[in-house]
Design an enzyme around this catalytic site. Structure first.
Site, PDB file in Angstrom:
ATOM      1  N   TYR A   1      -8.139  16.675  39.075  1.00 30.10           N
ATOM      2  CA  TYR A   1      -9.495  17.090  38.755  1.00 30.10           C
ATOM      3  C   TYR A   1     -10.140  16.695  37.413  1.00 30.10           C
ATOM      4  O   TYR A   1     -11.429  16.100  37.299  1.00 30.10           O
ATOM      5  CB  TYR A   1      -9.477  18.734  38.967  1.00 30.10           C
ATOM      6  CG  TYR A   1      -9.473  19.202  40.248  1.00 30.10           C
ATOM      7  CD1 TYR A   1     -10.568  19.167  41.304  1.00 30.10           C
ATOM      8  CD2 TYR A   1      -8.235  19.485  40.655  1.00 30.10           C
ATOM      9  CE1 TYR A   1     -10.344  19.493  42.509  1.00 30.10           C
ATOM     10  CE2 TYR A   1      -8.044  20.025  41.989  1.00 30.10           C
ATOM     11  CZ  TYR A   1      -8.916  19.850  42.987  1.00 30.10           C
ATOM     12  OH  TYR A   1      -8.778  20.327  44.068  1.00 30.10           O
TER      13      TYR A   1
ATOM     14  N   LYS B   1      -6.145  15.641  48.506  1.00 27.10           N
ATOM     15  CA  LYS B   1      -6.027  15.007  47.186  1.00 27.10           C
ATOM     16  C   LYS B   1      -4.633  15.130  46.943  1.00 27.10           C
ATOM     17  O   LYS B   1      -3.999  16.530  47.132  1.00 27.10           O
ATOM     18  CB  LYS B   1      -6.882  15.346  46.369  1.00 27.10           C
ATOM     19  CG  LYS B   1      -7.395  16.669  45.951  1.00 27.10           C
ATOM     20  CD  LYS B   1      -6.323  17.887  45.819  1.00 27.10           C
ATOM     21  CE  LYS B   1      -5.602  17.773  44.464  1.00 27.10           C
ATOM     22  NZ  LYS B   1      -4.641  18.970  44.597  1.00 27.10           N
TER      23      LYS B   1
HETATM   24  P1  NDP Z   1       1.422  24.774  50.874  1.00 26.59           P
HETATM   25  O1  NDP Z   1       2.859  24.632  50.169  1.00 26.59           O
HETATM   26  O2  NDP Z   1       0.806  26.072  51.024  1.00 26.59           O
HETATM   27  O3  NDP Z   1       1.368  24.315  52.582  1.00 26.59           O
HETATM   28  C1  NDP Z   1       2.024  23.272  52.823  1.00 26.59           C
HETATM   29  C2  NDP Z   1       2.192  23.067  54.320  1.00 26.59           C
HETATM   30  O4  NDP Z   1       2.502  21.804  54.843  1.00 26.59           O
HETATM   31  C3  NDP Z   1       3.309  23.918  54.672  1.00 26.59           C
HETATM   32  O5  NDP Z   1       2.734  25.450  54.926  1.00 26.59           O
HETATM   33  C4  NDP Z   1       3.982  23.348  55.911  1.00 26.59           C
HETATM   34  O6  NDP Z   1       3.103  23.807  57.033  1.00 26.59           O
HETATM   35  C5  NDP Z   1       3.533  22.023  55.796  1.00 26.59           C
HETATM   36  N1  NDP Z   1       4.672  21.223  55.515  1.00 26.59           N
HETATM   37  C6  NDP Z   1       5.380  20.069  56.178  1.00 26.59           C
HETATM   38  N2  NDP Z   1       6.574  19.669  55.463  1.00 26.59           N
HETATM   39  C7  NDP Z   1       6.733  20.259  54.367  1.00 26.59           C
HETATM   40  C8  NDP Z   1       7.554  20.471  53.440  1.00 26.59           C
HETATM   41  N3  NDP Z   1       8.791  19.562  53.446  1.00 26.59           N
HETATM   42  N4  NDP Z   1       7.483  21.122  52.211  1.00 26.59           N
HETATM   43  C9  NDP Z   1       6.512  22.095  52.412  1.00 26.59           C
HETATM   44  N5  NDP Z   1       5.500  22.109  53.448  1.00 26.59           N
HETATM   45  C10 NDP Z   1       5.683  21.500  54.273  1.00 26.59           C
HETATM   46  O7  NDP Z   1       0.579  23.810  50.033  1.00 26.59           O
HETATM   47  P2  NDP Z   1      -0.913  23.781  49.842  1.00 26.59           P
HETATM   48  O8  NDP Z   1      -1.515  24.014  51.019  1.00 26.59           O
HETATM   49  O9  NDP Z   1      -1.134  24.430  48.581  1.00 26.59           O
HETATM   50  O10 NDP Z   1      -1.163  22.093  49.653  1.00 26.59           O
HETATM   51  C11 NDP Z   1      -1.184  21.197  50.800  1.00 26.59           C
HETATM   52  C12 NDP Z   1      -2.342  19.920  50.221  1.00 26.59           C
HETATM   53  O11 NDP Z   1      -3.544  20.552  50.024  1.00 26.59           O
HETATM   54  C13 NDP Z   1      -1.485  19.210  49.130  1.00 26.59           C
HETATM   55  O12 NDP Z   1      -1.913  18.001  49.584  1.00 26.59           O
HETATM   56  C14 NDP Z   1      -2.470  19.637  48.171  1.00 26.59           C
HETATM   57  O13 NDP Z   1      -2.622  18.591  46.859  1.00 26.59           O
HETATM   58  C15 NDP Z   1      -3.954  19.989  48.642  1.00 26.59           C
HETATM   59  N6  NDP Z   1      -4.605  21.070  48.024  1.00 26.59           N
HETATM   60  C16 NDP Z   1      -5.832  20.861  47.593  1.00 26.59           C
HETATM   61  C17 NDP Z   1      -6.798  21.767  47.110  1.00 26.59           C
HETATM   62  C18 NDP Z   1      -8.032  21.402  46.889  1.00 26.59           C
HETATM   63  O14 NDP Z   1      -8.634  22.141  46.200  1.00 26.59           O
HETATM   64  N7  NDP Z   1      -8.513  20.372  47.448  1.00 26.59           N
HETATM   65  C19 NDP Z   1      -5.961  23.132  46.670  1.00 26.59           C
HETATM   66  C20 NDP Z   1      -4.714  23.265  46.964  1.00 26.59           C
HETATM   67  C21 NDP Z   1      -3.921  22.249  47.601  1.00 26.59           C
HETATM   68  P3  NDP Z   1       3.696  24.221  58.394  1.00 26.59           P
HETATM   69  O15 NDP Z   1       4.559  25.401  58.174  1.00 26.59           O
HETATM   70  O16 NDP Z   1       2.263  24.546  59.498  1.00 26.59           O
HETATM   71  O17 NDP Z   1       4.328  23.096  59.093  1.00 26.59           O
END
Ligand code: NDP
Length: 408
Positions: free
Chosen positions: A251, A163
């Site tokens: 949410y 989401k």
């Molecule tokens: P993070 O910033 O922790 O991780 C995002 C990952 O995406 C990075 O580690 C990287 O992985 C990859 N990535 C690729 N391109 C980019 C970029 N340009 N900038 C930053 N990161 C990039 O985010 P979250 O894990 O917190 O969130 C990711 C998704 O999950 C979002 O859509 C968020 O809304 C959703 N989410 C959902 C939750 C829920 O409860 N359902 C809770 C938290 C988040 P790599 O280094 O491996 O390429």
């Protein structure tokens, strides 16, 4: 960035287009703008702080288990979802996709992912010929969801998407069209639809436990940063839209809809962005909205990236109230009914929501079960988010059609 991410994670775990006159427009049209500028690129990031990788490989799964490629090894994937695959009946991690080669190695080793199933973003298209992968789980910054979901469908895979679905309803429509063209499933990872407290709350509201619903109030807040836009995608409007509403306030928006069981017929809203604060040079600090439902119920939704953490939903009816606080956390939910039959509820362990969500998706993939949190639901929510920003921008009440589209 570290501060921001850490603060948010701690809080959650504790329970805790219209134009440029304001950010309102930029939020709802960010994805379209990103397309016009050649798109925002997927780029590898460092391993998030505090991640605990498993010390033993995952258990073997049934032969009909669905193999997932996890796209984006960030905080939510590594801390919440990937460890939960073991608890799911027939879902397993078959591949990982990341822009960080060191993470691919460390995470791949820990989860027993074969070396030839560890993909960079550049190599992603090769998943089309990898039969170990049935589905792709998109856990990237929101502004990248549409592009990578559409690429996954082009590779012939099913998609579970985090989401919010995307940053514009136009992108949601493109994702749904791609899913139909490919004849592959699309599900939104709205975990609260699989969480015992929220499921019990939906049942209670259907049973009129508080009488006729008159008011819903919900708030999702935490204090972001300090951070800078270059350090954190959540402060970058091309990746995060308007900010707290898409990320956290969604949410509250979702709760208002599934607790009332209605779609709003109108919305009014206000946004706030402080000047001189680098955290909010591109996104809003707060978004407050008021939805009116055909029954006469009113929902007041507030979300903020700049106030002390909270996450609650209250429903007040003609005969009592349902108090959920915290309402939609990873764990630690509390819920009580304040009515003639007043009581506390403990309908189950909230942490089952992650595995149940995976099992629901795999039931859809393997058995054709109808998806509860469909792409259409994600689209509906983006339409409502666009209406909230349009109402804030114009300072007027926006009337809505039953599918969430703004009435002109
Ligand atoms: P993070 O910033 O922790 O991780 C995002 C990952 O995406 C990075 O580690 C990287 O992985 C990859 N990535 C690729 N391109 C980019 C970029 N340009 N900038 C930053 N990161 C990039 O985010 P979250 O894990 O917190 O969130 C990711 C998704 O999950 C979002 O859509 C968020 O809304 C959703 N989410 C959902 C939750 C829920 O409860 N359902 C809770 C938290 C988040 P790599 O280094 O491996 O390429």
């Amino acid at each position: 960035m570290v501060n921001n991410v850490t603060t948010r994670r701690r809080f959650i775990q504790a329970g805790g287009g219209v134009v440029a006159a304001s950010l309102a427009a930029t939020a709802s049209s960010a994805a379209t703008l990103a397309q016009a500028r050649g798109g925002t690129r997927a780029m590898g990031q460092p391993l998030p702080e505090g991640v605990k990788l498993p010390s033993t490989p995952p258990r073997r799964k049934r032969p009909d288990s669905v193999g997932f490629a996890i796209v984006g090894l960030g905080g939510y994937a590594l801390n919440q979802m990937m460890p939960r695959f073991d608890q799911a009946e027939r879902a397993h991690i078959a591949a990982i996709v990341s822009g960080n080669p060191d993470k691919l190695r460390r995470v791949g080793d820990a989860y027993g992912v074969p070396e030839d199933a560890r993909y960079s973003y550049d190599a992603f298209a090769r998943i089309a010929s990898d039969d170990r992968i049935d589905a792709v789980y998109i856990v990237l910054p929101t502004g990248l969801h549409a592009e990578w979901a559409i690429r996954a469908f082009a590779a012939g895979k099913h998609v579970l998407c985090e989401k919010p679905m995307a940053l514009s309803s136009a992108d949601c429509e493109r994702m749904i069209a791609a899913s139909r063209r490919a004849d592959r499933k699309l599900m939104l990872a709205y975990r609260s639809h699989f969480e015992p407290y929220n499921l019990e709350a939906m049942t209670l509201m259907e049973q009129k436990a508080v009488g006729a619903i008159r008011l819903v109030r919900s708030e999702q807040s935490y204090r972001m940063g300090p951070t800078s836009p270059s350090e954190n995608w959540r402060a970058n409007r091309m990746l995060a839209g308007g900010g707290p509403l898409e990320d956290y306030g969604i949410y509250g928006l979702q709760s208002a809809l599934y607790l009332t069981g209605e779609m709003p017929e109108s919305v009014s809203a206000t946004t706030f962005r402080p000047t001189g604060d680098p955290r909010f040079s591109e996104i809003f600090a707060h978004v407050a909205s008021q939805l009116r439902f055909p029954s006469g119920a009113v929902a007041q939704l507030v979300t903020s990236y700049d106030s002390a953490g909270t996450n609650f939903a209250h429903v007040r009816g003609t005969d009592g109230a349902l108090i959920m606080d915290p309402a939609t956390s990873y764990s630690g939910q509390k819920m009580r009914l304040e009515a003639r039959n007043a009581r506390e509820f403990a309908p189950g362990d909230p942490s089952v929501q992650f595995a149940r969500q995976l099992d629901h998706f795999t039931n859809a993939v393997r058995d054709g079960e109808a998806i509860r949190t469909s792409g259409e639901m994600g689209l509906r929510d983006l339409r409502l988010i666009e209406a909230i920003y349009a109402a804030a921008e114009t300072g007027r009440t926006v009337n809505l059609a039953p599918d969430g589209r703004m009435r002109r």
